[in-house]
Design a protein around this motif. Structure first.
Motif, PDB file in Angstrom:
ATOM      1  N   SER A 141      -9.073 -10.127  23.737  1.00 21.53           N
ATOM      2  CA  SER A 141      -7.841 -10.938  23.717  1.00 21.53           C
ATOM      3  C   SER A 141      -6.794 -10.359  24.653  1.00 21.53           C
ATOM      4  N   VAL A 142      -6.650  -9.030  24.648  1.00 15.87           N
ATOM      5  CA  VAL A 142      -5.668  -8.372  25.527  1.00 15.87           C
ATOM      6  C   VAL A 142      -6.064  -8.564  26.993  1.00 15.87           C
ATOM      7  N   SER A 143      -7.369  -8.497  27.283  1.00 11.67           N
ATOM      8  CA  SER A 143      -7.811  -8.628  28.674  1.00 11.67           C
ATOM      9  C   SER A 143      -7.615 -10.043  29.208  1.00 11.67           C
ATOM     10  N   TYR A 144      -7.556 -11.050  28.318  1.00  5.56           N
ATOM     11  CA  TYR A 144      -7.339 -12.429  28.763  1.00  5.56           C
ATOM     12  C   TYR A 144      -5.882 -12.696  29.145  1.00  5.56           C
ATOM     13  N   LEU A 145      -4.948 -11.951  28.559  1.00  2.00           N
ATOM     14  CA  LEU A 145      -3.521 -12.268  28.690  1.00  2.00           C
ATOM     15  C   LEU A 145      -3.017 -12.351  30.132  1.00  2.00           C
ATOM     16  N   PRO A 146      -3.371 -11.394  31.038  1.00  2.00           N
ATOM     17  CA  PRO A 146      -2.819 -11.474  32.392  1.00  2.00           C
ATOM     18  C   PRO A 146      -3.150 -12.774  33.121  1.00  2.00           C
ATOM     19  N   TYR A 147      -4.276 -13.393  32.771  1.00  2.13           N
ATOM     20  CA  TYR A 147      -4.670 -14.639  33.447  1.00  2.13           C
ATOM     21  C   TYR A 147      -3.646 -15.755  33.226  1.00  2.13           C
ATOM     22  N   PHE A 148      -2.958 -15.716  32.084  1.00  2.00           N
ATOM     23  CA  PHE A 148      -2.019 -16.783  31.734  1.00  2.00           C
ATOM     24  C   PHE A 148      -0.605 -16.509  32.247  1.00  2.00           C
ATOM     25  N   LEU A 149      -0.422 -15.404  32.943  1.00  2.00           N
ATOM     26  CA  LEU A 149       0.860 -15.146  33.600  1.00  2.00           C
ATOM     27  C   LEU A 149       0.873 -15.880  34.942  1.00  2.00           C
ATOM     28  N   SER A 150       2.009 -16.462  35.279  1.00  2.00           N
ATOM     29  CA  SER A 150       2.104 -17.141  36.566  1.00  2.00           C
ATOM     30  C   SER A 150       2.084 -16.119  37.701  1.00  2.00           C
ATOM     31  N   THR A 151       1.689 -16.571  38.877  1.00  2.00           N
ATOM     32  CA  THR A 151       1.622 -15.685  40.035  1.00  2.00           C
ATOM     33  C   THR A 151       2.986 -15.111  40.370  1.00  2.00           C
ATOM     34  N   VAL A 164       5.334 -14.330  38.218  1.00  2.00           N
ATOM     35  CA  VAL A 164       5.594 -13.239  37.270  1.00  2.00           C
ATOM     36  C   VAL A 164       4.799 -11.998  37.662  1.00  2.00           C
ATOM     37  N   VAL A 165       3.523 -12.187  38.017  1.00  2.00           N
ATOM     38  CA  VAL A 165       2.682 -11.055  38.420  1.00  2.00           C
ATOM     39  C   VAL A 165       3.267 -10.372  39.655  1.00  2.00           C
ATOM     40  N   SER A 166       3.677 -11.156  40.634  1.00  2.00           N
ATOM     41  CA  SER A 166       4.253 -10.593  41.858  1.00  2.00           C
ATOM     42  C   SER A 166       5.555  -9.853  41.564  1.00  2.00           C
ATOM     43  N   SER A 167       6.374 -10.417  40.685  1.00  2.00           N
ATOM     44  CA  SER A 167       7.626  -9.756  40.314  1.00  2.00           C
ATOM     45  C   SER A 167       7.359  -8.426  39.613  1.00  2.00           C
ATOM     46  N   LEU A 168       6.340  -8.408  38.739  1.00  2.00           N
ATOM     47  CA  LEU A 168       5.960  -7.160  38.064  1.00  2.00           C
ATOM     48  C   LEU A 168       5.520  -6.108  39.077  1.00  2.00           C
TER      49      LEU A 168
END
Length: 303
Positions: free
Chosen positions: A114-124, A126-130
């Motif tokens: 479940s934890v490994s699936y979570l990043p997939y549902f973040l928008s690009t 948000v990922v780029s900002s992180l």
């Protein structure tokens, strides 16, 4: 037994066919109808004259793309990132799926999945900002950790040589967990008696993985590999655009960002369309060639 006519089969399966209607409408409207726009690449398109008023120029824009020395750097960056995706991103879900499959504590396995699936549902975005925040030379966690060990901070996003590493690593983090779903489903279809027979023959868990699990999911691996070959040139524009800057442009400039500058910023719609069509044709050739090789070497292929 009487063979059913097409109309009889439609009547019999009408409920299932109705379920397909939304997907068919989506593909017709957003995949097939826009293909009419390919004509733009063969004309000097003028927004005010439209399709029927703009003059046809044949392969003029294709020639301009292939003879432009700057375009080859863009294609090279795209190919290198695509190759890195195949080498590092494609095997990641397979390895992770095997690790999940080998976990015996089911509650822990479900939690980790479940934890490994979570990043997939973040928008690009948000990922780029992180990534920008984590890699900041002054306030980023990574550089703070480097400072604590006595190292100088690294300007990751200002150095062209770091861009590909950051891009591919973030792709693995985002997609590896979600990508395990297909391979875990393929593993669930493997006959448990094969594992029992392997254990009786003295095979350990590594040998079982090597001689039972991997051959069992090989058809799924081949199909996903062929599909990955087709998207080798489809590098995420949003992430490349957000992480790219003049300092790392030597490696961050890819086909999609080049098309954006040509079409949106420069207004050269015809040339931008010609670049996209060229890449689409190249992707089609890659898929066709890979599919033929896979069909010749084994029994699994897309067609």
């Amino acid at each position: 037994m009487r063979r059913l006519s097409v109309l009889d089969r439609v009547k019999r399966d009408r409920v299932y066919l109705l379920l397909l209607v939304p997907a068919l409408i989506h593909y017709i409207m957003f995949r097939y109808a826009p293909m009419f726009g390919i004509a733009v690449s063969f004309m000097d398109f003028n927004l005010f004259k439209g399709f029927f008023g703009s003059p046809w120029v044949g392969f003029k824009h294709f020639e301009a793309f292939f003879t432009n020395p700057n375009s080859w750097n863009v294609v090279r960056n795209n190919l290198i990132l695509g190759l890195y995706k195949l080498i590092f991103t494609f095997p990641a879900p397979i390895i992770l799926a095997i690790l999940f499959h080998e976990m015996r504590w089911k509650k822990y396995r479900r939690f980790v999945q479940s934890v490994s699936y979570l990043p997939y549902f973040l928008s690009t975005v948000v990922v780029s900002s992180l990534l920008i925040m984590l890699l900041s030379p002054s306030t980023g966690f990574v550089n703070k950790a480097l400072k604590s060990f006595g190292y100088e901070p690294i300007y990751f996003l200002q150095k062209a040589e770091w861009f590909r590493t950051i891009f591919i690593t973030s792709d693995i983090w985002v997609g590896a967990g979600y990508g395990t779903i297909i391979f875990l489903a393929a593993m669930a279809a493997i006959d448990p008696q094969l594992y029992e027979a392997a254990r009786m023959d003295g095979a350990g868990r590594w040998k079982q993985t090597l001689h039972v699990t991997l051959p069992g999911i090989m058809p799924a691996i081949v199909i996903m590999f062929i599909m990955s070959i087709g998207s080798v040139l489809e590098i995420d524009f949003v992430k490349a655009f957000l992480l790219g800057n003049p300092a790392n442009m030597d490696t961050a400039d890819i086909v999609s960002t080049y098309v954006y500058r040509l079409g949106i910023l420069g207004g050269s719609f015809s040339q931008a369309s010609a670049v996209d069509v060229s890449m689409a044709v190249f992707s089609l050739l890659l898929v066709y060639t890979t599919n033929r090789i896979c069909r010749r070497l084994g029994d699994t292929s897309l067609w």
